[in-house]
Scaffold this motif. Structure first.
Motif, PDB file in Angstrom:
ATOM      1  N   UNK A   2     109.334 -22.749 101.904  1.00  0.00           N
ATOM      2  CA  UNK A   2     109.061 -23.707 102.955  1.00  0.00           C
ATOM      3  C   UNK A   2     107.768 -23.355 103.688  1.00  0.00           C
ATOM      4  N   UNK A   3     107.526 -22.058 103.928  1.00  0.00           N
ATOM      5  CA  UNK A   3     106.309 -21.605 104.607  1.00  0.00           C
ATOM      6  C   UNK A   3     105.081 -21.901 103.759  1.00  0.00           C
ATOM      7  N   UNK A   4     105.170 -21.688 102.452  1.00  0.00           N
ATOM      8  CA  UNK A   4     104.040 -21.951 101.555  1.00  0.00           C
ATOM      9  C   UNK A   4     103.693 -23.432 101.553  1.00  0.00           C
ATOM     10  N   UNK A   5     104.704 -24.285 101.542  1.00  0.00           N
ATOM     11  CA  UNK A   5     104.478 -25.718 101.563  1.00  0.00           C
ATOM     12  C   UNK A   5     103.821 -26.139 102.872  1.00  0.00           C
ATOM     13  N   UNK A   6     104.304 -25.626 103.982  1.00  0.00           N
ATOM     14  CA  UNK A   6     103.709 -25.950 105.283  1.00  0.00           C
ATOM     15  C   UNK A   6     102.274 -25.445 105.375  1.00  0.00           C
ATOM     16  N   UNK A   7     102.014 -24.244 104.855  1.00  0.00           N
ATOM     17  CA  UNK A   7     100.672 -23.680 104.880  1.00  0.00           C
ATOM     18  C   UNK A   7      99.713 -24.534 104.041  1.00  0.00           C
ATOM     19  N   UNK A   8     100.153 -24.957 102.868  1.00  0.00           N
ATOM     20  CA  UNK A   8      99.331 -25.810 102.006  1.00  0.00           C
ATOM     21  C   UNK A   8      99.038 -27.137 102.696  1.00  0.00           C
ATOM     22  N   UNK A   9     100.028 -27.736 103.306  1.00  0.00           N
ATOM     23  CA  UNK A   9      99.829 -28.990 104.028  1.00  0.00           C
ATOM     24  C   UNK A   9      98.839 -28.799 105.171  1.00  0.00           C
ATOM     25  N   UNK A  10      98.932 -27.677 105.869  1.00  0.00           N
ATOM     26  CA  UNK A  10      98.011 -27.371 106.961  1.00  0.00           C
ATOM     27  C   UNK A  10      96.570 -27.245 106.443  1.00  0.00           C
ATOM     28  N   UNK A  11      96.403 -26.570 105.297  1.00  0.00           N
ATOM     29  CA  UNK A  11      95.061 -26.412 104.721  1.00  0.00           C
ATOM     30  C   UNK A  11      94.443 -27.760 104.380  1.00  0.00           C
ATOM     31  N   UNK A  12      95.217 -28.634 103.725  1.00  0.00           N
ATOM     32  CA  UNK A  12      94.686 -29.952 103.385  1.00  0.00           C
ATOM     33  C   UNK A  12      94.372 -30.769 104.636  1.00  0.00           C
ATOM     34  N   UNK A  13      95.211 -30.706 105.631  1.00  0.00           N
ATOM     35  CA  UNK A  13      94.968 -31.424 106.878  1.00  0.00           C
ATOM     36  C   UNK A  13      93.729 -30.877 107.579  1.00  0.00           C
ATOM     37  N   UNK A  14      93.550 -29.553 107.540  1.00  0.00           N
ATOM     38  CA  UNK A  14      92.376 -28.938 108.164  1.00  0.00           C
ATOM     39  C   UNK A  14      91.098 -29.369 107.471  1.00  0.00           C
ATOM     40  N   UNK A  15      91.097 -29.400 106.147  1.00  0.00           N
ATOM     41  CA  UNK A  15      89.900 -29.802 105.405  1.00  0.00           C
ATOM     42  C   UNK A  15      89.527 -31.234 105.739  1.00  0.00           C
ATOM     43  N   UNK A  16      90.515 -32.108 105.832  1.00  0.00           N
ATOM     44  CA  UNK A  16      90.240 -33.502 106.169  1.00  0.00           C
ATOM     45  C   UNK A  16      89.712 -33.628 107.591  1.00  0.00           C
ATOM     46  N   UNK A  17      90.201 -32.789 108.494  1.00  0.00           N
ATOM     47  CA  UNK A  17      89.785 -32.835 109.880  1.00  0.00           C
ATOM     48  C   UNK A  17      88.317 -32.481 110.039  1.00  0.00           C
ATOM     49  N   UNK A  18      87.828 -31.533 109.239  1.00  0.00           N
ATOM     50  CA  UNK A  18      86.454 -31.080 109.382  1.00  0.00           C
ATOM     51  C   UNK A  18      85.452 -31.918 108.601  1.00  0.00           C
ATOM     52  N   UNK A  19      85.895 -32.824 107.766  1.00  0.00           N
ATOM     53  CA  UNK A  19      84.978 -33.694 107.033  1.00  0.00           C
ATOM     54  C   UNK A  19      84.278 -34.628 108.018  1.00  0.00           C
ATOM     55  N   UNK A  20      82.988 -34.773 107.832  1.00  0.00           N
ATOM     56  CA  UNK A  20      82.188 -35.648 108.683  1.00  0.00           C
ATOM     57  C   UNK A  20      81.829 -36.915 107.910  1.00  0.00           C
ATOM     58  N   UNK A  21      81.938 -38.034 108.586  1.00  0.00           N
ATOM     59  CA  UNK A  21      81.539 -39.303 107.988  1.00  0.00           C
ATOM     60  C   UNK A  21      80.124 -39.622 108.437  1.00  0.00           C
ATOM     61  N   UNK A  22      79.307 -40.028 107.471  1.00  0.00           N
ATOM     62  CA  UNK A  22      77.930 -40.430 107.726  1.00  0.00           C
ATOM     63  C   UNK A  22      77.823 -41.912 107.415  1.00  0.00           C
ATOM     64  N   UNK A  23      77.294 -42.681 108.368  1.00  0.00           N
ATOM     65  CA  UNK A  23      77.205 -44.134 108.221  1.00  0.00           C
ATOM     66  C   UNK A  23      75.802 -44.536 107.778  1.00  0.00           C
ATOM     67  N   UNK A  24      75.737 -45.475 106.860  1.00  0.00           N
ATOM     68  CA  UNK A  24      74.473 -45.977 106.336  1.00  0.00           C
ATOM     69  C   UNK A  24      73.697 -46.721 107.414  1.00  0.00           C
ATOM     70  N   UNK A  25      72.423 -46.420 107.542  1.00  0.00           N
ATOM     71  CA  UNK A  25      71.501 -47.175 108.395  1.00  0.00           C
ATOM     72  C   UNK A  25      70.836 -48.208 107.492  1.00  0.00           C
ATOM     73  N   UNK A  26      71.358 -49.420 107.490  1.00  0.00           N
ATOM     74  CA  UNK A  26      70.909 -50.456 106.555  1.00  0.00           C
ATOM     75  C   UNK A  26      69.450 -50.847 106.752  1.00  0.00           C
ATOM     76  N   UNK A  27      68.916 -50.637 107.941  1.00  0.00           N
ATOM     77  CA  UNK A  27      67.505 -50.951 108.190  1.00  0.00           C
ATOM     78  C   UNK A  27      66.580 -49.968 107.486  1.00  0.00           C
TER      79      UNK A  27
END
Length: 189
Positions: A2-27
């Motif tokens: 159960x701890x391993x599953x929670x830790x893995x879920x935390x890692x994936x959630x953390x990676x998604x949290x730190x991803x930055x979105x960059x928006x296209x400047x169409x001009x």
């Protein structure tokens, strides 16, 4: 377990949290192509309507995910008759396949500011893997908005026959090889 599953879920959630979105400047962006006509001259074109997003958790973009969509009906070669022909069922068949898409699978640093992006290109109802060359400019802080911006110069080549575009057009009239080029400025959100 159960701890391993929670830790893995935390890692994936953390990676998604730190991803930055960059928006296209169409001009400050353009998606274009070049074909050879009659084996003697080059004809340039572009798509007037397109959008792209870039997501990355690393400052050097080595894990970036790029998604692009372009409206085939917005194709522009500075010649209305040719544009109508390209939109017809002889080439893109825009009525049936109105959107061109690209979604990256890998964005690998080659050296310095040079990268290779590999992903799936879908045109004319056909999806094929393509690899493109990318040069990164920046990132820098925009002098007015004070937000981070980055520029990307993308080049590559594909064969129109791989996508079933213009199957009855001989390569003596329109080359099979299509040079792709795009310039895009993105702002960090």
């Amino acid at each position: 377990m159960k701890k391993a599953t929670l830790f893995t879920a935390f890692l994936f959630a953390s990676a998604a949290t730190f991803a930055q979105t960059w928006k296209l400047d169409k001009a400050h962006a353009k998606v274009g192509f070049t074909v050879t006509h009659l084996l003697v001259s080059e004809v340039d074109g572009n798509f007037k309507t397109f959008d792209a997003t870039l997501t990355s958790s690393k400052p050097d973009f080595s894990d970036a995910v790029v998604e692009l969509t372009a409206d085939v009906n917005s194709i522009d070669t500075d010649n209305e008759r040719r544009d109508s022909d390209l939109k017809s069922d002889k080439f893109f068949d825009a009525a049936k396949f109105p959107t061109l898409t690209f979604k990256s699978k890998t964005f690998q640093k080659v050296e310095g500011k040079k990268y290779k992006v590999t992903g799936d290109m879908t045109m004319h109802g056909v999806t094929k893997p393509v690899t493109l060359d990318v040069t990164l400019n920046g990132p820098i802080q925009h002098p007015m908005s004070k937000k981070d911006v980055a520029g990307f110069k993308i080049t590559g080549e594909l064969k129109r026959s791989d996508f079933g575009i213009g199957p009855n057009m001989t390569t003596a009239v329109v080359s099979d090889e299509i040079a792709l080029r795009a310039n895009a400025e993105f702002g960090k959100q």
